[in-house]
Design a protein around this motif. Structure first.
Motif, short mmCIF file in Angstrom:
data_model
loop_
_atom_site.label_atom_id
_atom_site.label_comp_id
_atom_site.label_asym_id
_atom_site.label_seq_id
_atom_site.Cartn_x
_atom_site.Cartn_y
_atom_site.Cartn_z
N SER A 124 0.85 -1.19 0.00
CA SER A 124 0.00 0.00 0.00
C SER A 124 0.88 1.24 0.00
O SER A 124 2.06 1.18 0.34
CB SER A 124 -0.93 0.00 1.22
N GLU A 125 0.32 2.35 -0.39
CA GLU A 125 1.06 3.61 -0.52
C GLU A 125 1.83 3.94 0.76
O GLU A 125 1.24 4.10 1.83
CB GLU A 125 0.10 4.74 -0.84
N GLY A 126 3.14 3.99 0.65
CA GLY A 126 3.97 4.43 1.75
C GLY A 126 4.31 3.39 2.81
O GLY A 126 5.01 3.71 3.76
N GLU A 127 3.85 2.15 2.66
CA GLU A 127 4.16 1.11 3.65
C GLU A 127 5.67 0.83 3.63
O GLU A 127 6.28 0.65 2.59
CB GLU A 127 3.39 -0.17 3.34
N ILE A 128 6.27 0.78 4.81
CA ILE A 128 7.71 0.63 4.95
C ILE A 128 8.04 -0.71 5.59
O ILE A 128 7.47 -1.07 6.62
CB ILE A 128 8.31 1.75 5.83
N ALA A 129 8.98 -1.46 4.98
CA ALA A 129 9.53 -2.67 5.58
C ALA A 129 10.90 -2.29 6.15
O ALA A 129 11.71 -1.68 5.45
CB ALA A 129 9.66 -3.78 4.56
N ARG A 130 11.12 -2.63 7.42
CA ARG A 130 12.35 -2.25 8.11
C ARG A 130 13.13 -3.47 8.56
O ARG A 130 12.55 -4.47 8.96
CB ARG A 130 12.03 -1.39 9.33
N SER A 131 14.44 -3.34 8.52
CA SER A 131 15.32 -4.37 9.03
C SER A 131 15.52 -4.19 10.53
O SER A 131 15.66 -3.06 11.01
CB SER A 131 16.67 -4.31 8.33
N ASP A 132 15.53 -5.29 11.25
CA ASP A 132 15.87 -5.26 12.67
C ASP A 132 17.37 -5.41 12.84
O ASP A 132 17.96 -4.88 13.76
CB ASP A 132 15.14 -6.40 13.39
N LEU A 133 17.98 -6.10 11.90
CA LEU A 133 19.41 -6.41 11.96
C LEU A 133 20.27 -5.25 11.49
O LEU A 133 21.31 -4.96 12.09
CB LEU A 133 19.68 -7.64 11.09
N LEU A 134 19.86 -4.58 10.41
CA LEU A 134 20.62 -3.46 9.84
C LEU A 134 19.95 -2.16 10.25
O LEU A 134 19.00 -1.71 9.60
CB LEU A 134 20.69 -3.57 8.31
N SER A 135 20.45 -1.57 11.28
CA SER A 135 19.86 -0.35 11.82
C SER A 135 19.76 0.73 10.75
O SER A 135 20.74 1.08 10.10
CB SER A 135 20.72 0.15 12.98
N GLY A 136 18.54 1.22 10.54
CA GLY A 136 18.30 2.30 9.58
C GLY A 136 17.93 1.83 8.18
O GLY A 136 17.52 2.63 7.35
N PHE A 137 18.06 0.51 7.89
CA PHE A 137 17.71 0.03 6.55
C PHE A 137 16.20 -0.15 6.48
O PHE A 137 15.60 -0.84 7.30
CB PHE A 137 18.40 -1.28 6.21
#
Length: 151
Positions: A124-137
């Motif tokens: 969906s528009e703007g949904e972000i997947a974030r890494s827990d392992l790579l801070s900031g990715f």
């Protein structure tokens, strides 16, 4: 030839003198090389810079990929069964699954020897997947899928 008289873009021997001679490269030397748009390999202490792939090479690679993909599709995907177990056993700390049919990215993290779902992110528009392992990715799911032609 003095430095001031060299043509722009001309290679210099002096730069090569900053690095170990062939046969004496270590992994540390290899990993400290600057980023480049060329493939550089380390083998038995030697740097190898293979030629750029030809059209024929890329066509063969494409044909191989298509056959492997058909093979996997016929037998069902193993991403959620065997790979989960194998990657966890190998200690892979984070596992991302992209599901083009569902238009989602799932992020799993390894906890106590098995994977736990960190998040299932729809395109969906703007949904972000974030890494827990790579801070900031982080990535926008819709952009990643659309850039791959998945709409």
């Amino acid at each position: 030839m003095p430095r001031a008289e060299r043509e722009e873009g001309e290679l210099t021997i002096e730069v090569a003198e900053l690095y170990p001679p062939q046969g004496q490269w270590t992994e540390g030397d290899y990993f400290s090389l600057p980023e480049t748009n060329r493939l550089v390999e380390l083998s038995e202490g030697r740097l190898i810079i293979p030629p750029h792939p030809t059209y024929t090479h890329q066509t063969v690679l494409q044909n191989l990929f298509l056959r492997l993909n058909a093979f996997v599709e016929e037998r069902g995907q193993l991403d959620r069964s065997e790979k989960f177990y194998e990657y966890a056993k190998a200690g892979v700390g984070e596992y991302w699954l992209v599901d083009p049919d569902e238009r989602t990215i799932e992020v799993y993290i390894l906890r106590e020897g098995s994977y736990t779902l960190l998040g299932k992110h729809p395109a969906s528009e703007g949904e972000i997947a974030r890494s827990d392992l790579l801070s900031g990715f982080q990535v926008r799911v819709d952009e990643v899928l659309e850039q791959a032609g998945i709409r």
